[in-house]
Design a protein around this motif. Structure first.
Motif, PDB file in Angstrom:
ATOM      1  N   MET A   1       0.796  -1.220  -0.061  1.00 10.68           N
ATOM      2  CA  MET A   1      -0.024   0.025  -0.026  1.00 10.68           C
ATOM      3  C   MET A   1       0.761   1.340  -0.019  1.00 10.68           C
ATOM      4  O   MET A   1       1.989   1.136   0.185  1.00 10.68           O
ATOM      5  N   LYS A   2       0.158   2.443  -0.309  1.00  8.30           N
ATOM      6  CA  LYS A   2       1.055   3.558  -0.353  1.00  8.30           C
ATOM      7  C   LYS A   2       0.267   4.474   0.638  1.00  8.30           C
ATOM      8  O   LYS A   2      -1.057   4.604   0.511  1.00  8.30           O
ATOM      9  N   VAL A   3       1.029   5.433   1.283  1.00  6.61           N
ATOM     10  CA  VAL A   3       0.585   6.317   2.283  1.00  6.61           C
ATOM     11  C   VAL A   3       1.020   7.689   2.166  1.00  6.61           C
ATOM     12  O   VAL A   3       2.121   7.637   2.122  1.00  6.61           O
ATOM     13  N   THR A   4       0.250   8.732   2.071  1.00  7.21           N
ATOM     14  CA  THR A   4       0.678   9.943   1.669  1.00  7.21           C
ATOM     15  C   THR A   4       0.238  10.758   2.866  1.00  7.21           C
ATOM     16  O   THR A   4      -1.126  10.942   2.968  1.00  7.21           O
ATOM     17  N   LEU A   5       0.966  11.973   3.300  1.00  3.38           N
ATOM     18  CA  LEU A   5       0.680  12.606   4.502  1.00  3.38           C
ATOM     19  C   LEU A   5       0.176  14.023   3.723  1.00  3.38           C
ATOM     20  O   LEU A   5       0.987  14.620   3.084  1.00  3.38           O
ATOM     21  N   LEU A   6      -1.200  14.055   3.462  1.00  5.86           N
ATOM     22  CA  LEU A   6      -1.535  15.313   2.754  1.00  5.86           C
ATOM     23  C   LEU A   6      -1.414  16.528   3.543  1.00  5.86           C
ATOM     24  O   LEU A   6      -1.168  17.708   2.956  1.00  5.86           O
ATOM     25  N   GLY A   7      -1.579  16.334   4.961  1.00  7.69           N
ATOM     26  CA  GLY A   7      -1.483  17.514   5.715  1.00  7.69           C
ATOM     27  C   GLY A   7      -0.950  17.236   7.150  1.00  7.69           C
ATOM     28  O   GLY A   7      -1.446  16.260   7.575  1.00  7.69           O
ATOM     29  N   THR A   8       0.136  17.731   7.628  1.00 12.07           N
ATOM     30  CA  THR A   8       0.910  17.557   8.819  1.00 12.07           C
ATOM     31  C   THR A   8       0.829  18.590   9.728  1.00 12.07           C
ATOM     32  O   THR A   8       1.609  18.521  10.822  1.00 12.07           O
ATOM     33  N   GLY A   9      -0.225  19.677   9.556  1.00  9.08           N
ATOM     34  CA  GLY A   9      -0.114  20.401  10.563  1.00  9.08           C
ATOM     35  C   GLY A   9      -1.302  20.409  11.515  1.00  9.08           C
ATOM     36  O   GLY A   9      -2.106  19.200  11.540  1.00  9.08           O
ATOM     37  N   ASP A  10      -1.224  21.085  12.808  1.00 14.72           N
ATOM     38  CA  ASP A  10      -2.221  21.030  13.673  1.00 14.72           C
ATOM     39  C   ASP A  10      -3.512  21.674  13.208  1.00 14.72           C
ATOM     40  O   ASP A  10      -3.526  22.219  12.351  1.00 14.72           O
ATOM     41  N   THR A  12      -4.452  24.881  13.455  1.00 16.28           N
ATOM     42  CA  THR A  12      -4.149  26.079  12.975  1.00 16.28           C
ATOM     43  C   THR A  12      -3.478  26.161  11.626  1.00 16.28           C
ATOM     44  O   THR A  12      -3.517  26.957  10.976  1.00 16.28           O
ATOM     45  N   GLY A  13      -2.593  25.011  11.390  1.00 18.60           N
ATOM     46  CA  GLY A  13      -1.720  24.848  10.097  1.00 18.60           C
ATOM     47  C   GLY A  13      -0.685  25.806  10.688  1.00 18.60           C
ATOM     48  O   GLY A  13      -0.562  26.793  11.472  1.00 18.60           O
ATOM     49  N   THR A  14       0.494  25.826   9.811  1.00 24.20           N
ATOM     50  CA  THR A  14       1.605  26.500   9.827  1.00 24.20           C
ATOM     51  C   THR A  14       2.016  27.073   8.322  1.00 24.20           C
ATOM     52  O   THR A  14       2.029  26.484   7.412  1.00 24.20           O
ATOM     53  N   PRO A  15       2.188  28.442   8.155  1.00 29.74           N
ATOM     54  CA  PRO A  15       2.187  29.421   9.281  1.00 29.74           C
ATOM     55  C   PRO A  15       0.827  29.721  10.077  1.00 29.74           C
ATOM     56  O   PRO A  15      -0.221  29.627   9.433  1.00 29.74           O
ATOM     57  N   LEU A  16       1.067  30.082  11.437  1.00 24.48           N
ATOM     58  CA  LEU A  16      -0.112  30.311  12.177  1.00 24.48           C
ATOM     59  C   LEU A  16      -0.328  31.713  11.610  1.00 24.48           C
ATOM     60  O   LEU A  16       0.494  32.572  11.556  1.00 24.48           O
ATOM     61  N   ILE A  17      -1.570  32.037  11.356  1.00 23.52           N
ATOM     62  CA  ILE A  17      -1.817  33.425  10.963  1.00 23.52           C
ATOM     63  C   ILE A  17      -1.351  34.524  11.819  1.00 23.52           C
ATOM     64  O   ILE A  17      -1.753  34.601  13.230  1.00 23.52           O
ATOM     65  N   GLY A  31       9.176  26.734   2.755  1.00 23.46           N
ATOM     66  CA  GLY A  31       9.545  25.578   3.215  1.00 23.46           C
ATOM     67  C   GLY A  31       8.974  24.399   3.792  1.00 23.46           C
ATOM     68  O   GLY A  31       7.723  24.618   3.810  1.00 23.46           O
ATOM     69  N   LYS A  32       9.685  23.235   4.008  1.00 24.54           N
ATOM     70  CA  LYS A  32       8.792  22.214   4.621  1.00 24.54           C
ATOM     71  C   LYS A  32       8.104  22.433   5.896  1.00 24.54           C
ATOM     72  O   LYS A  32       7.199  21.726   6.429  1.00 24.54           O
ATOM     73  N   SER A  33       8.268  23.611   6.635  1.00 22.30           N
ATOM     74  CA  SER A  33       7.803  24.009   7.926  1.00 22.30           C
ATOM     75  C   SER A  33       6.073  24.295   7.472  1.00 22.30           C
ATOM     76  O   SER A  33       5.352  24.611   8.357  1.00 22.30           O
ATOM     77  N   ARG A  34       5.915  24.640   6.162  1.00 16.99           N
ATOM     78  CA  ARG A  34       4.475  24.855   5.737  1.00 16.99           C
ATOM     79  C   ARG A  34       3.610  23.510   5.922  1.00 16.99           C
ATOM     80  O   ARG A  34       3.988  22.584   5.357  1.00 16.99           O
ATOM     81  N   ARG A  35       2.675  23.603   6.725  1.00 14.16           N
ATOM     82  CA  ARG A  35       1.870  22.433   7.301  1.00 14.16           C
ATOM     83  C   ARG A  35       0.105  22.617   6.854  1.00 14.16           C
ATOM     84  O   ARG A  35      -0.310  23.598   7.709  1.00 14.16           O
ATOM     85  N   LEU A  36      -0.288  22.182   6.131  1.00 10.92           N
ATOM     86  CA  LEU A  36      -1.861  22.124   5.726  1.00 10.92           C
ATOM     87  C   LEU A  36      -2.164  21.213   7.046  1.00 10.92           C
ATOM     88  O   LEU A  36      -1.648  20.513   7.657  1.00 10.92           O
ATOM     89  N   ARG A  37      -3.572  21.378   7.090  1.00 14.54           N
ATOM     90  CA  ARG A  37      -4.397  20.483   8.415  1.00 14.54           C
ATOM     91  C   ARG A  37      -4.350  19.072   7.863  1.00 14.54           C
ATOM     92  O   ARG A  37      -4.352  18.685   6.837  1.00 14.54           O
ATOM     93  N   GLY A 238       7.126  14.341   9.954  1.00 11.90           N
ATOM     94  CA  GLY A 238       6.452  14.254   8.585  1.00 11.90           C
ATOM     95  C   GLY A 238       6.505  15.675   7.650  1.00 11.90           C
ATOM     96  O   GLY A 238       6.780  16.667   8.434  1.00 11.90           O
ATOM     97  N   TYR A 239       6.203  15.578   6.651  1.00  8.95           N
ATOM     98  CA  TYR A 239       5.968  16.960   5.782  1.00  8.95           C
ATOM     99  C   TYR A 239       4.903  16.663   4.844  1.00  8.95           C
ATOM    100  O   TYR A 239       4.750  15.510   4.605  1.00  8.95           O
ATOM    101  N   ASP A 240       4.129  17.780   4.328  1.00 10.19           N
ATOM    102  CA  ASP A 240       3.189  17.626   3.509  1.00 10.19           C
ATOM    103  C   ASP A 240       3.591  17.155   1.970  1.00 10.19           C
ATOM    104  O   ASP A 240       4.459  17.447   1.666  1.00 10.19           O
ATOM    105  N   GLY A 241       2.941  16.135   1.620  1.00 11.20           N
ATOM    106  CA  GLY A 241       3.235  15.295   0.401  1.00 11.20           C
ATOM    107  C   GLY A 241       4.162  14.064   0.697  1.00 11.20           C
ATOM    108  O   GLY A 241       4.596  13.507  -0.078  1.00 11.20           O
ATOM    109  N   MET A 242       4.767  13.938   1.891  1.00  5.28           N
ATOM    110  CA  MET A 242       5.591  12.772   2.179  1.00  5.28           C
ATOM    111  C   MET A 242       4.894  11.273   1.831  1.00  5.28           C
ATOM    112  O   MET A 242       3.681  11.305   2.167  1.00  5.28           O
ATOM    113  N   VAL A 243       5.597  10.487   1.133  1.00  2.00           N
ATOM    114  CA  VAL A 243       5.004   9.183   0.852  1.00  2.00           C
ATOM    115  C   VAL A 243       5.681   8.142   1.236  1.00  2.00           C
ATOM    116  O   VAL A 243       6.878   8.245   1.358  1.00  2.00           O
TER     117      VAL A 243
END
Ligand SMILES: [Zn+2]
Ligand SMILES: [Zn+2]
Ligand SMILES: [Zn+2]
Length: 246
Positions: A1-10, A12-17, A31-37, A238-243
């Motif tokens: 199987m293949k597992v993709t981390l689509l969003g690795t943020g908490d 609020t996501g990063t950057p926090l507003i 950078g990879k600190s950008r994290r969707l939910r 992890g980071y967003d898009g990690m497979v």
């Protein structure tokens, strides 16, 4: 199987507003600190299943070229884990959704204007989707009364996703999730920051050791970690898009 981390943020996501910390600035620069939910995509040669549907789902589907899913599994009724489901609206109808009854009741009340096909699942009772075996197991994530993690098995391979969880995983769950090939674990903060609903990075590493995980990746990460490239030298962030191919 293949597992993709689509969003690795908490939540609020990063950057926090409004935040200008080094991690949020790295995220602003792309950078990879950008994290969707939070959302995880699980794939087999038979299809695609989403574990949770965070609010950034439209962007995640576009970035990862997801045009159709064969099912959605919800772990709990927190905003950052389900509100993106409406992103399916007018793209795909009659989506099969899975979860424990309490979670489906809560989420489908909010999403009353959509008509997914509901599948109530019991904890610890395996079910088949896209040729993989999924099992929901109890975790503690107060104030949510019942929250689950997801175990996915294919022949002798095992992936465990805690979703949002405190460190005190119930004994029945611990017994089930032993020796996974991959542990995708909630590790929202470094131990210097106090949180109750989630594991910190030290607790997440301790869980990985306790259940003898062969590989661990941390997710649901906040901006309290150092910028990704620096922190990931020490911790398995992890980071967003990690497979992962398991
Ligand atoms: Zn969450
Ligand atoms: Zn910040
Ligand atoms: Zn949560």
């Amino acid at each position: 199987m293949k597992v993709t981390l689509l969003g690795t943020g908490d939540a609020t996501g990063t950057p926090l507003i409004g935040c200008e910390c080094p991690t949020c600035m790295d995220a602003h620069r792309g950078g990879k600190s950008r994290r969707l939910r939070f959302s995880v995509l699980v794939e087999s040669d038979k299809g695609k299943v989403l574990i949770d549907t965070g609010p950034d789902l439209r962007q995640q589907m576009l970035e990862n070229n997801i045009v159709h899913v064969d099912g959605v599994i919800w772990t709990h009724g927190h905003y950052d884990h389900y509100t993106g489901f409406a992103e399916f609206h007018r793209v795909q109808s009659n989506v099969d959704v899975y979860g424990i009854t309490e979670t489906l009741d809560y989420i489908l009340d909010y999403l009353y204007f959509l008509k997914p096909i509901r599948h109530d699942v019991l904890m610890y009772e395996p079910f088949e989707l896209i040729g993989l075996t999924f099992t929901l197991f109890e975790v503690k994530h107060p104030p949510v009364k019942k929250a689950v993690g997801v175990m996915i098995c294919e022949r002798n391979k095992k992936v465990v996703i805690t979703s949002d969880a405190q460190k005190d995983i119930p004994p029945r769950s611990l017994e089930l999730i032993q020796q996974p090939d991959l542990l995708v674990v909630d590790a929202i903060v470094p131990p210097t920051i106090k949180v109750k609903k989630h594991m910190n990075s030290v607790e997440a590493m301790a869980l990985a050791k306790e259940i003898e995980a062969k590989e661990i990746v941390m997710t649901h990460l906040s901006h309290y970690f150092k910028p990704h490239d620096e922190e990931s030298k020490i911790l398995p962030l992890g980071y967003d898009g990690m497979v992962f191919h398991i």
